[in-house]
Design an enzyme around this catalytic site. Structure first.
Site, PDB file in Angstrom:
ATOM      1  N   ARG A 144      16.011  29.095  15.679  1.00  0.00           N
ATOM      2  CA  ARG A 144      15.020  28.501  14.769  1.00  0.00           C
ATOM      3  C   ARG A 144      15.426  28.643  13.298  1.00  0.00           C
ATOM      4  O   ARG A 144      14.860  27.989  12.435  1.00  0.00           O
ATOM      5  CB  ARG A 144      13.641  29.133  15.032  1.00  0.00           C
ATOM      6  CG  ARG A 144      13.036  28.684  16.346  1.00  0.00           C
ATOM      7  CD  ARG A 144      11.863  29.565  16.775  1.00  0.00           C
ATOM      8  NE  ARG A 144      12.318  30.796  17.430  1.00  0.00           N
ATOM      9  CZ  ARG A 144      11.512  31.715  17.966  1.00  0.00           C
ATOM     10  NH1 ARG A 144      10.201  31.535  17.934  1.00  0.00           N
ATOM     11  NH2 ARG A 144      11.998  32.802  18.533  1.00  0.00           N
ATOM     12  N   THR A 152      14.867  39.285  25.908  1.00  0.00           N
ATOM     13  CA  THR A 152      14.758  40.635  25.338  1.00  0.00           C
ATOM     14  C   THR A 152      14.867  41.731  26.403  1.00  0.00           C
ATOM     15  O   THR A 152      15.375  42.825  26.103  1.00  0.00           O
ATOM     16  CB  THR A 152      13.449  40.776  24.532  1.00  0.00           C
ATOM     17  OG1 THR A 152      12.367  40.187  25.279  1.00  0.00           O
ATOM     18  CG2 THR A 152      13.548  40.060  23.207  1.00  0.00           C
TER      19      THR A 152
HETATM   20  C1  UD1 Z   1       9.326  38.400  20.652  1.00  0.00           C
HETATM   21  C2  UD1 Z   1       8.372  38.812  21.796  1.00  0.00           C
HETATM   22  C3  UD1 Z   1       6.953  38.394  21.428  1.00  0.00           C
HETATM   23  C4  UD1 Z   1       6.575  39.031  20.095  1.00  0.00           C
HETATM   24  C5  UD1 Z   1       7.595  38.693  19.012  1.00  0.00           C
HETATM   25  C6  UD1 Z   1       7.276  39.517  17.769  1.00  0.00           C
HETATM   26  C7  UD1 Z   1       9.697  38.595  23.819  1.00  0.00           C
HETATM   27  C8  UD1 Z   1       9.964  37.781  25.044  1.00  0.00           C
HETATM   28  N1  UD1 Z   1       8.781  38.133  22.995  1.00  0.00           N
HETATM   29  O1  UD1 Z   1       9.276  36.996  20.540  1.00  0.00           O
HETATM   30  O2  UD1 Z   1       6.053  38.821  22.458  1.00  0.00           O
HETATM   31  O3  UD1 Z   1       5.284  38.552  19.736  1.00  0.00           O
HETATM   32  O4  UD1 Z   1       8.919  39.037  19.431  1.00  0.00           O
HETATM   33  O5  UD1 Z   1       8.128  39.197  16.716  1.00  0.00           O
HETATM   34  O6  UD1 Z   1      10.281  39.645  23.677  1.00  0.00           O
HETATM   35  N2  UD1 Z   1      17.102  39.212  21.304  1.00  0.00           N
HETATM   36  C9  UD1 Z   1      18.213  39.765  21.935  1.00  0.00           C
HETATM   37  N3  UD1 Z   1      18.666  39.198  23.073  1.00  0.00           N
HETATM   38  C10 UD1 Z   1      18.048  38.133  23.657  1.00  0.00           C
HETATM   39  C11 UD1 Z   1      16.906  37.590  23.008  1.00  0.00           C
HETATM   40  C12 UD1 Z   1      16.469  38.158  21.837  1.00  0.00           C
HETATM   41  O7  UD1 Z   1      18.780  40.744  21.447  1.00  0.00           O
HETATM   42  O8  UD1 Z   1      18.519  37.706  24.725  1.00  0.00           O
HETATM   43  C13 UD1 Z   1      16.650  39.816  20.042  1.00  0.00           C
HETATM   44  C14 UD1 Z   1      16.638  38.829  18.891  1.00  0.00           C
HETATM   45  O9  UD1 Z   1      17.879  38.846  18.212  1.00  0.00           O
HETATM   46  C15 UD1 Z   1      15.498  39.329  18.017  1.00  0.00           C
HETATM   47  C16 UD1 Z   1      14.570  40.030  19.021  1.00  0.00           C
HETATM   48  O10 UD1 Z   1      15.318  40.244  20.187  1.00  0.00           O
HETATM   49  O11 UD1 Z   1      15.938  40.255  17.064  1.00  0.00           O
HETATM   50  C17 UD1 Z   1      13.350  39.184  19.354  1.00  0.00           C
HETATM   51  O12 UD1 Z   1      13.788  37.929  19.860  1.00  0.00           O
HETATM   52  P1  UD1 Z   1      13.103  36.567  19.437  1.00  0.00           P
HETATM   53  O13 UD1 Z   1      13.804  35.467  20.127  1.00  0.00           O
HETATM   54  O14 UD1 Z   1      12.945  36.497  17.980  1.00  0.00           O
HETATM   55  O15 UD1 Z   1      11.698  36.758  20.145  1.00  0.00           O
HETATM   56  P2  UD1 Z   1      10.337  36.131  19.672  1.00  0.00           P
HETATM   57  O16 UD1 Z   1      10.236  34.754  20.174  1.00  0.00           O
HETATM   58  O17 UD1 Z   1      10.110  36.359  18.246  1.00  0.00           O
HETATM   59 MG    MG Z   2      11.317  36.944  16.752  1.00  0.00          MG
END
Ligand code: UD1
Ligand code: MG
Length: 465
Positions: free
Chosen positions: A20, A83
């Site tokens: 995004r 995550t």
């Molecule tokens: C996530 C939460 C959501 C919460 C929000 C708060 C999940 C599924 N959702 O959503 O409930 O309200 O954060 O900000 O967790 N990341 C990894 N590996 C991956 C995917 C993500 O390391 O495979 C890291 C990203 O780099 C980031 C963090 O995890 O720093 C959160 O990921 P992001 O995709 O931003 O999740 P949100 O959609 O914000």
């Molecule tokens: Mg996020």
């Protein structure tokens, strides 16, 4: 550090693609007030954890391993599948005996360490396998919603935006993406998370339901929405977070004695140091390792990057980069210090004065339309209007050394390499190609040497100041 925090391993998730952001730079390396987002998360992690933070990265975010090599360990998530998968990758790289895991999101940079400490203590006090942080937000769009039991007491599950029913998406309590876990329980259950049927991603919040299956408590630490738990997923949220941080930085400077005429237009990096009685006029940008001494006024429209400015200076609508300025110097309006410039005490630089990689000794005056590059100017030397060091011969840069109390007439061209001795003079419009001994006058094109006239007799017409 309290006893309860001794066994905590902080895990920071930073492997996501950050799609995004629409950027070729990993999301967590985008800057907030001059530091990468992830730096702030690591600060918080270091404050509450007793082990080096373990950062999860992916091939797309591998740049973070270089930037933070000195302050974190790293675990590779080869494909960012969500995550929960990121935490799985972290545990694979972590020591098996870890008792507690604090999971932080790399994209929630303003998180308050006190909230983290509370989250850890709450988990221990309630013997929960997992504690989460929740916030009620006016605009919860895009975030995971906290679904509770009918009486509101129990956290049943967290529903992601993509997966939620319209009714669930009405919920304004959101998951902040920060968790404390019982380490052994987490290790046992992380592999049981199933991918979302909607997005196919492995969601870390799915552990809430696994805890319910195990009849173990998940407790939520509810905190006020003060902006510090905002997750950054796009550039608009990045700008919002920067605004919050900038406001806090400015507030702290003002409370320690800095005047900001209009703090809403003072852009001061988190890394900048300001002494008391510094005055910042509107629209000032101070970046990087900049330090400003007591009593110095930074005038409207100035931009100062990685530069040390002394006490009681005046910088007026000017740009200063990677330089040093001693006390009681006046610069501007519209001067430019390019990198490696050093300006001595009480010097004066005026309209359209440009200096690069040069030392101006104390008391030098350089008031109008001039360029001094790769040069040393001795004490109290005067640089006439339009004077230029011709330091580049088309292939190489050459140095110019000018002694003390030298008088450079208007529009002098100093063709480097060149040396002028103390008390030398040049006539207006002279093109000086050969060294000028101390006390001599260089005049003409190309300049020829003469004895200067005695004091009181008429000088060449070079004092057009
Ligand atoms: C996530 C939460 C959501 C919460 C929000 C708060 C999940 C599924 N959702 O959503 O409930 O309200 O954060 O900000 O967790 N990341 C990894 N590996 C991956 C995917 C993500 O390391 O495979 C890291 C990203 O780099 C980031 C963090 O995890 O720093 C959160 O990921 P992001 O995709 O931003 O999740 P949100 O959609 O914000
Ligand atoms: Mg996020």
């Amino acid at each position: 550090m309290s006893q309860s925090q001794r066994s905590v391993l902080p895990v920071v998730l930073a492997a996501g693609l950050g799609t995004r952001m629409k950027s070729s730079t990993p999301k967590v390396l985008h800057q907030l007030c001059g530091r990468p987002m992830l730096a702030y998360v690591l600060d918080a992690a270091e404050e509450v954890g007793h082990r080096r933070p373990l950062v999860v990265y992916s091939p797309a975010t591998a740049a973070i391993t270089e930037v933070f090599a000195d302050r974190a360990d790293f675990a590779l998530q080869s494909t960012p599948l969500g995550t929960a998968d990121a935490v799985r990758a972290a545990l694979a790289a972590a020591p098996t005996e870890i008792a507690e895991v604090l999971v932080l999101s790399g994209d929630v940079p303003l998180v308050d360490p006190d909230v983290l400490a509370e989250l850890i203590d709450l988990r221990r006090a309630r013997d929960a396998v997992m504690t989460i942080v929740s916030v009620r937000m006016i605009d919860p769009a895009g975030l995971g919603r906290v679904v509770r039991s009918d009486d509101g007491g129990q956290v049943l599950r967290i529903v992601e935006q993509k997966d939620g029913t319209p009714e669930e998406l009405e919920i304004d309590e959101i998951n902040a993406g920060i968790y404390a876990f019982d380490g052994q329980w987490l290790r046992r259950r992380i592999g049981d998370v199933k991918p979302s049927p909607v997005s196919n991603e492995f969601y870390l919040p799915a552990l809430v339901e696994l805890a319910a299956e195990d009849k173990r408590a998940v407790i939520s630490l509810e905190v006020e929405d003060d902006g510090t738990l905002a997750g950054i997923n796009d550039r608009s949220q990045l700008a919002d977070a920067e605004f919050e941080l900038r406001t806090a930085i400015n507030e702290a400077h003002m409370l320690s004695g800095v005047t900001m005429v209009d703090p809403s237009t003072a852009y001061v990096d988190a890394t900048v140091e300001l002494a008391s009685d510094v005055i910042l006029e509107p629209n000032v940008i101070l970046r990087g390792s900049t330090r400003i001494g007591a009593g110095t006024r930074i005038g409207a429209g100035s931009q100062i990057v990685d530069t040390i400015v002394g006490r009681d200076c005046l910088v007026w609508a000017s740009i200063l980069e990677c330089s040093e300025v001693e006390d009681e110097v006046q610069i501007g309006p519209f001067s430019h210090l390019r990198p490696k410039s050093s300006i001595g005490r009480n010097a004066r630089l005026g309209n359209f004065a440009e200096v690069k990689a040069s030392r101006l000794e104390p008391g030098v005056q350089q008031h109008h339309f001039s360029y001094i590059g790769d040069a040393v100017l001795g004490e109290k030397t005067n640089v006439g209007a339009g004077t230029i060091t011709c330091n580049f011969d088309g292939t190489q840069k050459h140095k110019t050394k000018v002694g003390k109390r030298v008088f450079l007439g208007s529009s002098t061209m100093l063709v480097a390499p060149l040396q002028l001795g103390d008390d030398a003079r040049t006539g207006a419009g002279s093109v000086v190609t050969k060294d000028v001994p101390a006390g001599m006058l260089a005049l003409g094109v190309p300049a020829r040497l003469r004895e200067p006239r005695k004091p009181g007799t008429k000088l060449p017409p070079d004092k057009a100041e």
